[in-house]
Every structure is written in C-alpha cells, then in structure tokens.
Design a protein around this motif. Structure first.
Motif: not given
Length: 274
Positions: A142-149, A225-234
């Motif tokens: 997150g410190a680099a910015g540009g996140l897609e979550v 309880n199922v938790h799924e997530y994806s993260v795209v960053s630079p």
C-alpha cells in the motif's frame, strides 16, 4: 500483564479459554467490561470457568471503571456500539486497544475520532488480521500506491441470518451459491457489521474503503467461512483463499479471529514477537 476486555460474548469466552490453556503463568490482573445486566453472571463465570486465567479478576460496567484498574492493553470484542462507547476514552488515557470489530471504522467520523484519541493519548489502535492472512504484505504494498483489491466472502446461508441477505434470499432453501451483495468495503461493513470485518481490514491495510471491491456470497457448499481476495500493485500481484471454521458459538465469526487476538496478547507478553 494487566489485561482489559470489552465484552464477554463468544469471542471473549473463547479467548479466555485459549489464554487459560496457553499462558505460562496467569495474568497479573484481568478487568472485564460487561453490560450492567450481565455483571453478576460475568463475575460468576470468571470465578468459575476462568479462575486460572488471572491472579485477580474484576467486572466493571463502564470505561471509567475499566481505566481505574490500569490495564496495560485492552481488547474490544463486543461490536460496533462498544467501539463507539468505550474505545475513545481508553485510547485518550494512553492505553493501546486491540479492536476486533474493525468494521466500525467504516464510519469515517468514528475512524477520525479514534485516530485523534490515539494521537492525543500517545496510544495505538491495533487492528488484528482476524480471519484473513497476508495483511502484512498488503500494508507493505500500500505504501507504493496504485492498489487494486477485490474481496469475495462466502459463508453457509444461515451464517447470513439477521442481515439484509435474509430479506433478499430464502436462506434455508438455497441449493447453489448466490452473490447477494456487490459494492465497496465501506458499504459492506456498514450493512453487514457482524460479517464484513475482513472487508474493512483489507480496506484499512490497502486501497481504502471506497476502492476495495467486495462481493458477499451465500453458498450451501461452503466448507466454512471462506475469504478470497486478490491484489494487484505496481510492485507485486497475489491472491489468497482461506477456509475458516466458524466459531462454535457464532457461525458469523471465524474461530481464527480469536487466535489472531491471542497472538497480539502473546506478542505483548513473550520475549519474541512474530
């Protein structure tokens, strides 16, 4: 250690049971803030089932009394209303607080109030990872910015009882998975306060409440309880899927949430924090 607990429901009871089993020595002091109408019952349980957890244990009914017993750390596990009522004065008094009801911070005004109280008191508002993993990496990216979550939370249908899903679906009759909510983490945490703490945690660690996309699903085939997530960053891309067993006393809560709080306490007590 002098520990304070706000709440004495399922999470607090499970936590105290784990502390009794895992601590090398009893806590120096335990203060439990309970509802006034539950004071006598809470005292009885502390003296009976949890007598080994602390050398001294007392029950109080407001934050002023809690502070009088000088806890070194306070854990909130009583819901959004308890965060509003009790956490600001504790932070202002210079005491760190672990908040389980992280979804409460979807209220922007409350988040600002808690941050201001922590700054004024020189304390910290500690947000445990709870039922989800990879929060350390997400916060670092997150410190680099540009996140897609993007986050998808799936639970057995009846785990959504008492939520707006109940008005949209016949939860007891579902034969296949149904996505009943799509929106932002702020909307999810606001509308599903007992079910969407993970969405709030991801938002606070990463892209923020408005930029974190959430889907909530009622799935009769869900293994828990199922938790799924994806993260795209630079800097990196990753995805995660976690299948949590529900807490024995509350299907809405993953039992790993309690162990996450236990980790925070043990890191305070032990010689090594990890």
């Amino acid at each position: 250690m002098r520990l304070g607990l706000i709440g004495f429901g399922n999470i607090a009871l499970t936590l105290l049971g784990q502390l009794a089993e895992t601590l090398d020595a009893p806590l120096e002091h335990l203060t439990v803030l309970s509802l006034p109408e539950m004071e006598a019952e809470t005292e009885a349980r502390l003296k009976g089932d949890f007598a080994s957890v602390a050398r001294e244990a007392v029950v109080v009914t407001d934050a002023r009394e809690l502070l009088a017993h000088r806890p070194g750390l306070v854990v909130e596990c009583a819901g959004h209303a308890a965060v509003v009522a009790h956490v600001p004065p504790v932070l202002h008094a210079g005491i760190d607080v672990v908040i389980v009801s992280i979804g409460a911070l979807s209220d922007a005004a409350l988040e600002a109030e808690l941050r201001a109280a922590a700054i004024a008191g020189g304390s910290r508002l500690i947000l445990p990872a709870g039922a989800v993993g990879g929060i350390d990496l997400l916060a670092a990216l997150g410190a680099a910015g540009g996140l897609e979550v993007r986050y998808r939370g799936s639970k057995p249908p009846l785990a959504w009882s008492g939520t707006p899903a109940e008005q949209a679906l016949d939860l007891g009759a579902l034969s296949e998975a149904v996505t009943f909510f799509t929106g932002t983490a702020r909307e999810a945490a606001r509308d599903f306060p007992k079910n969407a703490n993970v969405a709030a945690t991801l938002a606070l660690a990463g892209a923020g409440f408005e930029a974190t996309h959430v889907e909530l699903v009622a799935d009769p085939a869900a293994p828990g309880n199922v938790h799924e997530y994806s993260v795209v960053s630079p800097l990196a891309k990753y995805s995660m899927r976690i299948e949590n067993l529900p807490s024995a006393g509350n299907a809405k809560t993953s039992v790993s949430t309690v162990y996450s709080v236990l980790r925070e306490i043990r890191n305070r007590i032990g010689p090594v924090a990890i």
